[in-house]
Design a protein around this motif. Sequence first.
Motif, mmCIF file in Angstrom:
data_model
loop_
_atom_site.group_PDB
_atom_site.id
_atom_site.type_symbol
_atom_site.label_atom_id
_atom_site.label_comp_id
_atom_site.label_asym_id
_atom_site.label_seq_id
_atom_site.Cartn_x
_atom_site.Cartn_y
_atom_site.Cartn_z
ATOM 1 N N GLY A 1 -31.011 25.108 19.938
ATOM 2 C CA GLY A 1 -30.801 26.545 19.929
ATOM 3 C C GLY A 1 -29.454 26.912 19.371
ATOM 4 N N LEU A 2 -29.391 28.033 18.656
ATOM 5 C CA LEU A 2 -28.147 28.559 18.094
ATOM 6 C C LEU A 2 -27.970 29.990 18.582
ATOM 7 N N TYR A 3 -26.878 30.230 19.302
ATOM 8 C CA TYR A 3 -26.543 31.560 19.791
ATOM 9 C C TYR A 3 -25.237 31.981 19.119
ATOM 10 N N PHE A 4 -25.191 33.185 18.554
ATOM 11 C CA PHE A 4 -23.986 33.596 17.831
ATOM 12 C C PHE A 4 -23.748 35.089 17.989
ATOM 13 N N ASP B 1 -4.460 39.360 7.963
ATOM 14 C CA ASP B 1 -5.477 40.209 7.357
ATOM 15 C C ASP B 1 -6.653 40.321 8.324
ATOM 16 N N THR B 2 -7.580 41.230 8.036
ATOM 17 C CA THR B 2 -8.767 41.441 8.864
ATOM 18 C C THR B 2 -9.921 40.633 8.304
ATOM 19 N N GLU B 3 -10.565 39.856 9.167
ATOM 20 C CA GLU B 3 -11.718 39.046 8.780
ATOM 21 C C GLU B 3 -12.791 39.131 9.858
ATOM 22 N N SER B 4 -14.034 39.006 9.430
ATOM 23 C CA SER B 4 -15.164 38.958 10.366
ATOM 24 C C SER B 4 -15.475 37.505 10.681
ATOM 25 N N HIS B 5 -15.489 37.173 11.961
ATOM 26 C CA HIS B 5 -15.772 35.815 12.403
ATOM 27 C C HIS B 5 -17.000 35.818 13.310
ATOM 28 N N TYR B 6 -17.929 34.936 13.019
ATOM 29 C CA TYR B 6 -19.136 34.779 13.826
ATOM 30 C C TYR B 6 -19.043 33.464 14.593
ATOM 31 N N THR B 7 -18.983 33.578 15.904
ATOM 32 C CA THR B 7 -18.856 32.413 16.776
ATOM 33 C C THR B 7 -20.237 31.878 17.111
ATOM 34 N N GLY C 1 -20.363 24.050 24.964
ATOM 35 C CA GLY C 1 -21.374 24.160 23.914
ATOM 36 C C GLY C 1 -20.885 24.774 22.620
ATOM 37 N N ARG C 2 -19.593 25.006 22.494
ATOM 38 C CA ARG C 2 -19.055 25.638 21.292
ATOM 39 C C ARG C 2 -19.194 24.726 20.077
ATOM 40 N N ILE C 3 -19.600 25.324 18.955
ATOM 41 C CA ILE C 3 -19.565 24.634 17.668
ATOM 42 C C ILE C 3 -18.339 25.088 16.874
ATOM 43 N N GLY C 4 -18.199 26.387 16.711
ATOM 44 C CA GLY C 4 -17.071 26.918 15.957
ATOM 45 C C GLY C 4 -17.381 28.320 15.476
ATOM 46 N N LYS D 1 -13.349 35.187 22.166
ATOM 47 C CA LYS D 1 -11.916 35.338 22.417
ATOM 48 C C LYS D 1 -11.141 34.123 21.919
ATOM 49 N N LEU D 2 -11.700 32.932 22.097
ATOM 50 C CA LEU D 2 -11.047 31.720 21.614
ATOM 51 C C LEU D 2 -11.007 31.694 20.089
ATOM 52 N N THR D 3 -12.046 32.201 19.452
ATOM 53 C CA THR D 3 -12.054 32.278 17.989
ATOM 54 C C THR D 3 -10.915 33.155 17.480
ATOM 55 N N THR D 4 -10.698 34.274 18.135
ATOM 56 C CA THR D 4 -9.576 35.143 17.758
ATOM 57 C C THR D 4 -8.248 34.416 17.904
ATOM 58 N N PHE D 5 -8.121 33.603 18.946
ATOM 59 C CA PHE D 5 -6.869 32.887 19.196
ATOM 60 C C PHE D 5 -6.594 31.839 18.116
ATOM 61 N N VAL D 6 -7.587 31.023 17.771
ATOM 62 C CA VAL D 6 -7.340 29.933 16.823
ATOM 63 C C VAL D 6 -7.164 30.457 15.405
ATOM 64 N N THR D 7 -7.800 31.580 15.067
ATOM 65 C CA THR D 7 -7.635 32.123 13.720
ATOM 66 C C THR D 7 -6.258 32.738 13.521
ATOM 67 N N LYS D 8 -5.562 33.043 14.609
ATOM 68 C CA LYS D 8 -4.190 33.522 14.503
ATOM 69 C C LYS D 8 -3.189 32.390 14.335
ATOM 70 N N GLN D 9 -3.614 31.160 14.663
ATOM 71 C CA GLN D 9 -2.688 30.031 14.681
ATOM 72 C C GLN D 9 -2.754 29.174 13.420
ATOM 73 N N LEU D 10 -3.943 29.006 12.840
ATOM 74 C CA LEU D 10 -4.133 28.021 11.773
ATOM 75 C C LEU D 10 -4.835 28.636 10.585
ATOM 76 N N ILE D 11 -4.745 27.925 9.458
ATOM 77 C CA ILE D 11 -5.471 28.266 8.236
ATOM 78 C C ILE D 11 -6.422 27.116 7.928
ATOM 79 N N GLY D 12 -7.639 27.441 7.544
ATOM 80 C CA GLY D 12 -8.634 26.422 7.241
ATOM 81 C C GLY D 12 -9.698 26.362 8.325
ATOM 82 N N ASN D 13 -10.957 26.521 7.920
ATOM 83 C CA ASN D 13 -12.032 26.614 8.905
ATOM 84 C C ASN D 13 -12.192 25.340 9.720
ATOM 85 N N LYS D 14 -12.132 24.177 9.076
ATOM 86 C CA LYS D 14 -12.341 22.932 9.813
ATOM 87 C C LYS D 14 -11.196 22.661 10.779
ATOM 88 N N ARG D 15 -9.992 23.000 10.405
ATOM 89 C CA ARG D 15 -8.869 22.851 11.340
ATOM 90 C C ARG D 15 -9.055 23.780 12.535
#
Length: 687
Positions: free
Chosen positions: A233-236, A255-261, A271-274, A647-661
């Motif tokens: 199952g995939l929940y997003f 900058d402003t970006e749309s992120h789908y968790t 169960g987080r993927i990213g 909420k965690l997605t918002t936190f990590v996108t403020k800290q790093l650059i690069g999706n895999k990181r």
Amino acid sequence: MKIGDLIGAPKNLFSENSNWNTNNRPSNCDVLRHFSYSKALSTSIGGKSNTFWFNGCAVDLIKLYRDRSIECDLLMTQNHIVEELVTLHGKLTSVGKLRANSKGVKEFKTLLEQEFVVLKKAEQRVSVPPQADESSAASNSTTQHSQEESAASTDYNVLTEKEKLPLPPMTETHSALMRYGVGTSGANEIINAMCVDVPSMRGHGSTISSTRTAKENIRKEKCAKLYGQSPGGLYFDGREDKETLVRKKRSNERDTESHYTVVKYPHKGNGRIGHFTPDSGKAKDIAVGILNWLDDLGILTDEVEIVGVDGTSVNTGYLGGCIHLLEGKLKRRLQWAVCMFHHAELPLRRLFIFLDGDTISKEGFSGPIGKQLSKDMRFPHLRVGNFQRIPFHDFPVLPNDVVAGLSRDHRYLYSMIRAVVDGYVSPELSEQKPGPLNHARWVTLSSRLLRFYVSEPDPVMFDCNTLEKMVKYIIYVYYKVICAIKMKPTMADGASHLLTEVMALDDVCFTRMERQEVQESIEINGYFAHPENLILAMLGHEDISVRKEGIKWWLDVKSKYPPYRQGTIRKFRKPKINFSARSLKDLIFTRSTAHEFAFETRDGTWELVTMPPLLQNMSFTEVKEFKAKPYKTEYPCHTQMVEMNVKLTTFVTKQLIGNKRQVGQGLAITENITKLKECKPSKIAKE
């Protein structure tokens, strides 16, 4: 030539006879902080000033190593310092900012290594304090040798280079530091301080480069574990983050970006993927984006059988919605899990707007009651008055473990409802502050309505009957459904919760127009009234007679559905709900003939009942076993876990650059939270 001649540092600083006084020498933390600051500035200042900053970095590192050989708090070896300086020199030279005032990186490294010979001589002059009992030590050389080794291992300041040991893999420590946003320099200082405080860690040490490398290795390791996984199952869910760190030209900007968790099921723990960023907010781009992103991570989609989303039209459109497009890409039907928590909030919103007035801003309302809800609800700003208790004979009391797992807003709502039902508000509860209003989440509106209901009368122009009617709806309908979802959160219970909501409407005295507004909102979001979800609920019901009816529906679909349409993607049309129903089989209008089994949709047309994707591979023998034992599934009927990860997605996108990181750091943080919960001091003390 000394290294000071090469980089412009004072010669006496590196002289063998230089007098290093502990009192006037800066602390290691200050040196390291200055080095980090100098290194950061060196990447942004060009020309001759850049050379000066590079010289400052070199001096900082030499002083740090000299400081270590006499009075050490941080362990930085010769190779580490050489690596740092050469890397920095190479970076500055590659971008053409550093002027050619040296003889090249190779000669620079050679001179630096020669200078360490002088430092080694200074280190050898450091002597171990003599033993207390010299006569006994002289009589037994073996004992004296062991005592000297023990003293060296316990005295952090007299460790020789050979006695320094590399740090063990401190995965959870680094993950915890990343969880709270501690930078590389701060993490390095914390780890070295731990090496000083913990006796078993004496002799170990960390550097800025090793700390940075350890973090990157953790991110890569966590991200690599996703390869080859095949979730069922995939929940997003998506959100726009306004302070995302992105790379633009040669600098990092916000900058402003749309992120789908994305969260996978079934899972153990979080169960987080990213998360991924689609090209746009259109359903087509979201569907293509999630499949390409999963393929890039090496995650297989061959076994995906259910998708969980909220009830927005971009996700649930029966022709151009995201789930329907995913079904077309994967070439198979998927089970639709549209969040029941969102479903329960929407009728409350519709009723409040109808009775009091529409919204006028992100947090404001135009009606007389809505304007009062934005005020401070705490005592003494809003005193508790004499209010009329609302009896609730079948009050659903939650177990303590369920209450402990509630969020702060839901826990406050639960306490306020119990206070209104009991007719008493405790002083502690009156001093608590409800959460802020948010039109995206209406649980705080319910809490503020209840708090306003128990307060002293205020001379404002509003109808008390309107306020009482909304409070009764919160207690008898909204809260009842929320508690049912908390107690039974699986897909096999989703349609039963919808039936509970329909039956609970009779407990509130609505006018004809009010009832029509609420019923229309329930029907618009009645995805769990679809026959595919109804069959799951029937087979998972506690009553054996309901399970028998579910087996009968399964057989009708199996025998009457046209074979030529078995591989086609059906249109997920919402059914017309029977608001007089008292059982699952009567919740929608069906028509069964000798050749077809159909249900009536909201627009009056009839559609064939299709097999639930979760049951389509089961045989009649397997389905027949549900007569004795209810159907069970691990897939939830809500997307609460996804919202927790947003909420965690918002936190990590403020800290790093690069999706895999970012994905790797998010996984490290979630696993660290799970492991630390299992290692609480209270549990360890009891054991």
